[in-house]
Enzyme design. Structure first.
Site, PDB file in Angstrom:
ATOM      1  N   ASP A 474       0.733  -1.098  -0.149  1.00 53.09           N
ATOM      2  CA  ASP A 474      -0.130  -0.069   0.025  1.00 53.09           C
ATOM      3  C   ASP A 474       0.914   1.311  -0.068  1.00 53.09           C
ATOM      4  O   ASP A 474       1.920   1.187   0.204  1.00 53.09           O
ATOM      5  CB  ASP A 474      -0.740   0.071   1.327  1.00 53.09           C
ATOM      6  CG  ASP A 474      -2.302   0.769   1.029  1.00 53.09           C
ATOM      7  OD1 ASP A 474      -2.241   1.429   0.120  1.00 53.09           O
ATOM      8  OD2 ASP A 474      -3.151   0.547   1.809  1.00 53.09           O
ATOM      9  N   MET A 475       0.256   2.374  -0.371  1.00 56.89           N
ATOM     10  CA  MET A 475       1.087   3.730  -0.261  1.00 56.89           C
ATOM     11  C   MET A 475      -0.200   4.824  -0.089  1.00 56.89           C
ATOM     12  O   MET A 475      -0.796   5.175  -1.140  1.00 56.89           O
ATOM     13  CB  MET A 475       1.750   3.655  -1.504  1.00 56.89           C
ATOM     14  CG  MET A 475       2.783   4.803  -1.675  1.00 56.89           C
ATOM     15  SD  MET A 475       2.190   6.589  -1.862  1.00 56.89           S
ATOM     16  CE  MET A 475       2.313   6.658  -3.370  1.00 56.89           C
ATOM     17  N   ASN A 476      -0.384   5.460   1.075  1.00 55.50           N
ATOM     18  CA  ASN A 476      -1.487   6.143   1.387  1.00 55.50           C
ATOM     19  C   ASN A 476      -1.249   7.714   1.292  1.00 55.50           C
ATOM     20  O   ASN A 476      -2.232   8.277   2.082  1.00 55.50           O
ATOM     21  CB  ASN A 476      -2.283   5.480   2.571  1.00 55.50           C
ATOM     22  CG  ASN A 476      -3.024   4.286   2.477  1.00 55.50           C
ATOM     23  OD1 ASN A 476      -3.793   4.296   1.395  1.00 55.50           O
ATOM     24  ND2 ASN A 476      -2.510   3.323   2.894  1.00 55.50           N
ATOM     25  N   ASP A 544     -10.848   1.320  -3.248  1.00 60.28           N
ATOM     26  CA  ASP A 544     -11.348   1.046  -1.976  1.00 60.28           C
ATOM     27  C   ASP A 544     -12.781   0.929  -2.235  1.00 60.28           C
ATOM     28  O   ASP A 544     -13.559   0.751  -1.114  1.00 60.28           O
ATOM     29  CB  ASP A 544     -11.057   2.167  -1.086  1.00 60.28           C
ATOM     30  CG  ASP A 544      -9.614   1.811  -0.665  1.00 60.28           C
ATOM     31  OD1 ASP A 544      -8.966   1.034  -0.742  1.00 60.28           O
ATOM     32  OD2 ASP A 544      -9.137   2.873   0.079  1.00 60.28           O
TER      33      ASP A 544
HETATM   34  C1  GLA Z   1      -5.801   1.733   2.050  1.00 54.19           C
HETATM   35  C2  GLA Z   1      -6.295   0.636   1.351  1.00 54.19           C
HETATM   36  C3  GLA Z   1      -7.222  -0.060   1.703  1.00 54.19           C
HETATM   37  C4  GLA Z   1      -6.849  -0.602   3.224  1.00 54.19           C
HETATM   38  C5  GLA Z   1      -6.365   0.610   4.064  1.00 54.19           C
HETATM   39  C6  GLA Z   1      -5.707   0.129   5.339  1.00 54.19           C
HETATM   40  O1  GLA Z   1      -6.852   2.725   2.119  1.00 54.19           O
HETATM   41  O2  GLA Z   1      -6.566   1.118  -0.184  1.00 54.19           O
HETATM   42  O3  GLA Z   1      -7.568  -1.331   1.121  1.00 54.19           O
HETATM   43  O4  GLA Z   1      -5.474  -1.581   3.291  1.00 54.19           O
HETATM   44  O5  GLA Z   1      -5.308   1.571   3.323  1.00 54.19           O
HETATM   45  O6  GLA Z   1      -5.308   1.182   6.004  1.00 54.19           O
END
Ligand code: GLA
Length: 768
Positions: A474-476, A544
C-alpha cells in the site's frame, strides 16, 4: 517488421504501420500511423510546402519552405520555429537553450535495450529500431527507440539523451514519445477521478489549444491516469479508428494533447516537466521511461484487446503471470483495526468453509498500531493482537489449507514509531519546517541508498519469517516537502524521479528474492494503477470503493487499458462502506467476478443462507475462473451515453459469460432482449451453429420484495433461462427475455430487476 530504405522507416505490426522519414535538413518527418499499408509511396505522404506561410518561421535562408510548425515530426525542441509543446527542453549554465537535433544514423537489433533502473517490457518477439540524432552545435546525442514485433500491434517507444561534453546540461523535459497525427477531428478520452471514484471515462472533442493530463502528487495518481486515447468522432466500442497510449511509469507524468493552428494534433507523454529538472552531468545519459502505443480500426475494444494482450504477455511477469489467482478474504472492512488472532482465525474458518483460498491480513497487525496514527515503519507483529506473532498465525492458516497474505506500507513512517525515533532524518522533510502530513504519516526518503537497502532487508526478514504467500503493498499519501536530508543532495527537480527509481529498486530486489509471492499493488485503492507497477506486481487493488454501481464505472474505465487479470475486485458488505448503497450479495458478486475475486466483509456475521450463496458463487467462479481472469474482455453498452443498462463480457473460443446490469428500474417497459456480440468478443461461431444460453441462477433478496415476498415460493430470481439458439440469431435478433416484475399479473413468472440489479448469462457450445 522494421524496414529502413532510402531514409524511410517503416515499422509494420500485424495490423498497423508507423512510417517516418529523414526529411530536409535531417529533420525526422512523421508520415503515417494507422491501418497497415503493405505498399506505399512516402513522397505522397510528406508534408512538403511549396509556398511560404506568411508569418511562419522557416528553418533558415536556404530552406525557406521548411516550416517546422507545420510539420509532423518524431521529435521536437523549442526555439527553431516549432511553437507547439516540445518533446525536449534543456539548457546550459550560460543560458543556451535552443536545440536542434538532426538525423545521424540508425541501427536495428533483436531484443530490448537496458532501461537503467526503470521498468521494461520484455518479449523475444521484439526488435528495436534505434535512431540517433545529433545536436548541430552542442555535444548532445539523442537516441529514439522503437520496439516492434510481428505478433503484436503494440509499439513501445522511449528516448535517451547523452551529454558528450564537459559541461552539465539541465534537462527540463524529455518526452518518452511524441506522436503527431494529421486529423484534427479526434475525440480525446482520458480516465479521470479521485479516491473511491478512480478512472471515470471522460470523452470530449479536441479543441484548439493544449489539454494537459498529468500528475503532480508523486504517484501516477487517480486524478488522471497516464493512459489516454484519441478516438475518431464516429468510433464506437466496436468500430472506428482509435489510438491509445500508456506510459510505463509510476510517478508524476504528463500527457499533453495539442491541436495546433495548422490542424495537427501533437501527443506527448513522459515524466511531468512541471516537477522535473535533471542535471545531466558531463559524459552521462538520461533515459525517459518507456511508453506503449496501439492503433486499432476496431473501436475502443480493438485498442483494449491489444493493450490487454500486451499487459498480460509483455508487462506482467513471473510464476504468477499465467496462473489463476486465488479467491481471497481480506479482513480490512471486516474488522478494521479491531482484531486479535482468535477473531482472525474465526474469519479464516468461515472463509475456508465457503471455498476461499487466501487469507489477507490487512493494516493494524504491527508495532503499536491501534489506529492510523502510529507504527508505520515498525514491521514486527503487535504482541497484543498476535501473541503468537505472524509466524504463529501464518502456520495456523497454512494448516487449515489457506494461503497467507500480508499488508505492508513500506514507503511510509509514522512520527510515533521506533523507526522514526532512530532515524528522524529518513523522512522527507525540509529542515526547520514542519512537513505536510497525509493520513497522519510521512514518506521515507527512498532517493537514499541507505534507506532503500534497510527496507529491502527489513521486508525480506518479514516475508521469510511470516512465510507469506501474498503481499498487499500500500501507499497512502501524496508527496510534499521534497528534499533529501541525507548526504546526497539533489535538486528538487530530480527528487521525485529519484524516488520512483528507489521504489523500483526495492520492488526489483524483493520480487527477485521472492518470485513465488503474489504481489498486489495498492495506493489508497487505485491511486497508483499503472504499467510501471505491473512490471513488478501482477495485480492492483482497483479501488477502495466496492459499491455495486460505482464498481461498474470504475472497472469499465480501467478496462480501457488494463485487463481484468490485474484488477482486484471484492464483494463487500451492504450497506456499502463508501456509498451506503444497499445491494444484494448476488449483484455484488456479479460485478466483482469480472476480475480477481475477493471477499472483504465479516463473513462470520452473515446469515447462513448468505454463506450458502457465497459458497455457490465461489464454486461458479472457480469453474469459470480462467475465463473471468484471462478471457477476452469486451465492453458492449453502458450508462455513459444516457442508457439505463450496462453490458460487458468475457469470452474465449468456446465459452462466454456476460454481465447485464441496470441502473434504475423503470416499470412496465417492453421485454428486454438478450443480444450477444459473439464474434466481436472473440467467440467464433458460425451463424447456423446452435449454442446453449443460460442465466446464472441467483437467489432473490426477499427483503426487496416487500409484501410480495410471500407470493414467491421459489427463492430464485427471474425465469432461470436455459435454451438453445442459433449463433447468428443470438448476435442480431437475440432472445426475448421474460417480463420484468411490474406488480401485476402472475408475478412469480417475472424477472426481478430492482435498482442496481444484475443478471449474468452464460453461452456455451452445444455438446454433440
Ligand atoms: C488503504 C487501502 C485499503 C486498506 C487501508 C488500510 O486505504 O486502499 O484497502 O488496506 O489502506 O489502512
Amino acid at each position: 517488421m522494421i524496414e529502413a530504405k532510402n531514409g524511410v522507416f517503416n515499422l509494420a505490426t500485424p495490423n498497423t504501420s508507423y512510417i517516418f522519414k529523414v526529411g530536409e535538413c535531417g529533420v525526422l518527418e512523421h508520415l503515417y500511423y494507422g491501418k497497415r499499408l503493405d505498399a506505399f509511396d512516402a513522397e505522397l505522404m510528406s508534408n512538403v510546402q511549396n509556398v511560404k506561410i506568411c508569418d511562419a518561421t522557416a528553418y533558415d535562408k536556404d530552406h525557406s519552405l521548411l516550416f517546422l510548425d507545420n510539420l509532423m515530426t518524431e521529435f521536437s525542441t523549442e526555439g527553431r520555429g516549432d511553437y507547439r509543446l516540445a518533446s525536449m527542453k534543456a539548457s546550459y549554465d550560460n543560458g543556451h537553450s535552443v536545440l536542434d537535433f538532426v538525423y545521424e544514423t540508425y541501427s536495428i537489433t533483436q531484443g530490448i535495450p537496458s532501461m537503467e533502473g526503470l521498468p521494461s517490457v520484455y518479449g523475444d518477439e521484439f526488435c528495436t529500431l534505434e535512431v540517433v540524432l545529433k545536436e548541430r552545435l552542442f555535444p548532445l546525442r539523442l537516441r529514439l527507440y522503437y520496439l516492434v514485433s510481428d505478433e503484436k500491434d503494440a509499439i513501445v517507444r522511449f528516448s535517451r539523451v547523452e551529454n558528450e561534453g564537459s559541461e552539465d546540461v539541465y534537462i527540463q523535459a524529455l518526452a518518452s514519445l511524441q506522436l503527431d497525427v494529421p486529423n484534427p477531428y479526434w475525440n480525446l478520452v482520458t480516465l479521470d477521478g479521485a479516491w473511491a471514484r478512480e478512472r471515470m471515462v471522460c470523452d470530449r472533442p479536441l479543441r484548439p489549444g493544449i489539454h494537459i493530463n498529468d500528475s503532480k502528487t508523486g504517484a501516477s495518481g487517480a486524478f488522471h491516469n497516464p493512459a489516454i486515447a484519441l478516438k475518431a468522432p464516429n468510433a464506437t466500442e466496436l468500430q472506428g479508428d482509435v489510438i491509445g497510449l500508456n506510459l510505463i511509469y509510476s510517478g508524476n507524468h504528463q500527457e499533453s494533447v495539442e491541436l495546433s493552428p495548422y490542424g495537427r494534433v501533437r501527443l506527448l507523454t513522459g515524466i511531468n516537466p512541471n516537477t522535473f529538472t535533471w542535471r545531466l552531468k558531463a559524459k552521462s545519459s538520461f533515459t525517459a521511461p518507456q511508453a506503449v502505443m496501439v492503433y486499432s480500426d476496431k473501436g475502443l475494444n480493438g485498442m483494449s484487446h491489444e493493450m490487454h494482450r500486451f499487459v498480460n504477455e509483455n508487462v506482467c511477469r513471473g510464476p504468477w503471470r499465467d496462473k489463476e489467482r486465488p479467491v481471497l478474504v481480506n479482513n480490512w472492512e471486516a474488522t478494521y483495526f479491531d482484531f486479535n488472532e482468535e477473531k482472525l482465525l474465526d474469519l479464516a474458518d468461515t472463509a475456508k468453509d465457503v471455498g476461499i483460498e487466501l487469507f489477507v491480513l490487512d493494516d493494524g497487525w504491527f508495532g503499536e498500531r491501534e489506529d492510523d496514527t502510529t507504527s508505520l515503519g515498525d514491521w514486527t507483529a503487535n504482541g497484543r493482537k498476535l501473541p503468537n506473532g505472524l509466524a504463529g498465525l501464518s502456520s495456523k492458516l497454512h494448516e487449515k489449507g489457506l494461503m497467507f497474505g500480508i499488508w505492508i506500507e513500506p514507503e511510509m513512517v509514522s512520527e510515533k514509531s521506533r523507526l522514526f525515533e532512530r532515524h528522524p532524518d529518513w523522512r522527507i522533510a525540509i529542515p526547520n519546517r514542519k512537513p505536510g502530513v497525509g493520513r497522519n504519516q510521512y514518506i521515507l526518503d527512498w532517493t537514499r541508498e541507505d534507506v532503500t537497502d534497510y527496507m529491502i532487508a527489513c521486508i525480506s526478514t518479514l516475508l521469510e519469517e511470516s512465510k507469506a504467500n501474498y503481499v498487499k503493498w500500500d501507499m497512502n499519501r501524496f508527496f510534499s516537502d521534497f528534499n533529501t536530508q541525507g548526504s546526497d543532495k539533489y535538486f528538487m527537480g530530480e527528487f521525485l524521479h529519484r524516488y520512483v527509481l528507489g521504489f523500483y529498486k526495492v520492488l526489483e530486489a524483493l520480487t527477485a528474492k521472492f518470485p513465488d509471492i503474489l504481489f498486489e499493488g495498492c495506493a489508497s485503492g487505485g491511486n497508483r494503477f499503472d504499467l510501471g507497477v505491473l512490471c513488478y506486481m501482477n495485480q492492483i487493488w482497483t479501488s477502495d470503493d466496492t459499491d455495486v454501481l460505482m464498481r461498474q464505472f470504475i472497472q469499465w474505465g480501467t478496462s480501457f487499458f488494463y485487463p481484468q487479470s490485474v484488477m482486484g475486485c471484492h464483494v463487500s458488505a451492504s450497506p456499502n462502506h463508501q456509498s451506503l448503497r444497499i445491494s444484494s450479495i448476488e449483484d455484488r458478486f456479479n460485478v466483482a467476478a469480472f476480475g480477481i475475486l475477493g471477499y472483504e466483509m465479516d463473513l462470520t456475521r452473515l446469515p447462513s443462507n448468505e454463506l450458502d450463496i457465497i459458497k455457490e458463487q465461489i464454486r461458479f467462479y472457480k469453474k469459470n475462473r480462467r475465463l473471468f481472469q484471462f478471457g477476452t474482455f469486451t465492453r458492449d453498452i453502458s450508462y455513459f451515453n444516457g442508457g439505463n443498462n450496462l453490458k460487458w463480457l468475457v469470452a474465449d473460443e468456446e465459452h462466454l459469460v456476460m454481465l447485464d446490469a441496470c441502473m434504475l428500474n423503470v416499470p412496465n417497459m417492453p421485454n428486454d432482449r438478450l443480444v450477444v456480440p459473439l464474434l466481436d468478443a472473440g467467440f467464433n461461431a458460425r451463424g447456423t451453429e446452435r449454442l446453449l444460453v443460460s442465466s446464472r441462477v441467483q437467489r432473490i433478496d426477499r427483503s426487496r420484495l416487500g409484501d410480495n415476498a410471500s407470493k414467491f415460493k421459489e427463492d430464485q430470481r427471474g425465469l432461470g433461462l436455459e435454451t438453445s439458439v442459433y449463433a447468428g440469431q443470438l448476435e442480431s435478433a437475440g432472445i426475448v427475455l421474460g417480463q420484468r416484475f411490474t406488480g401485476s399479473g402472475d408475478i412469480r413468472l417475472t424477472r426481478i430487476r430492482p435498482d442496481f440489479s444484475t443478471e449474468m448469462y452464460i453461452v456455451d457450445r452445444m455438446m454433440i
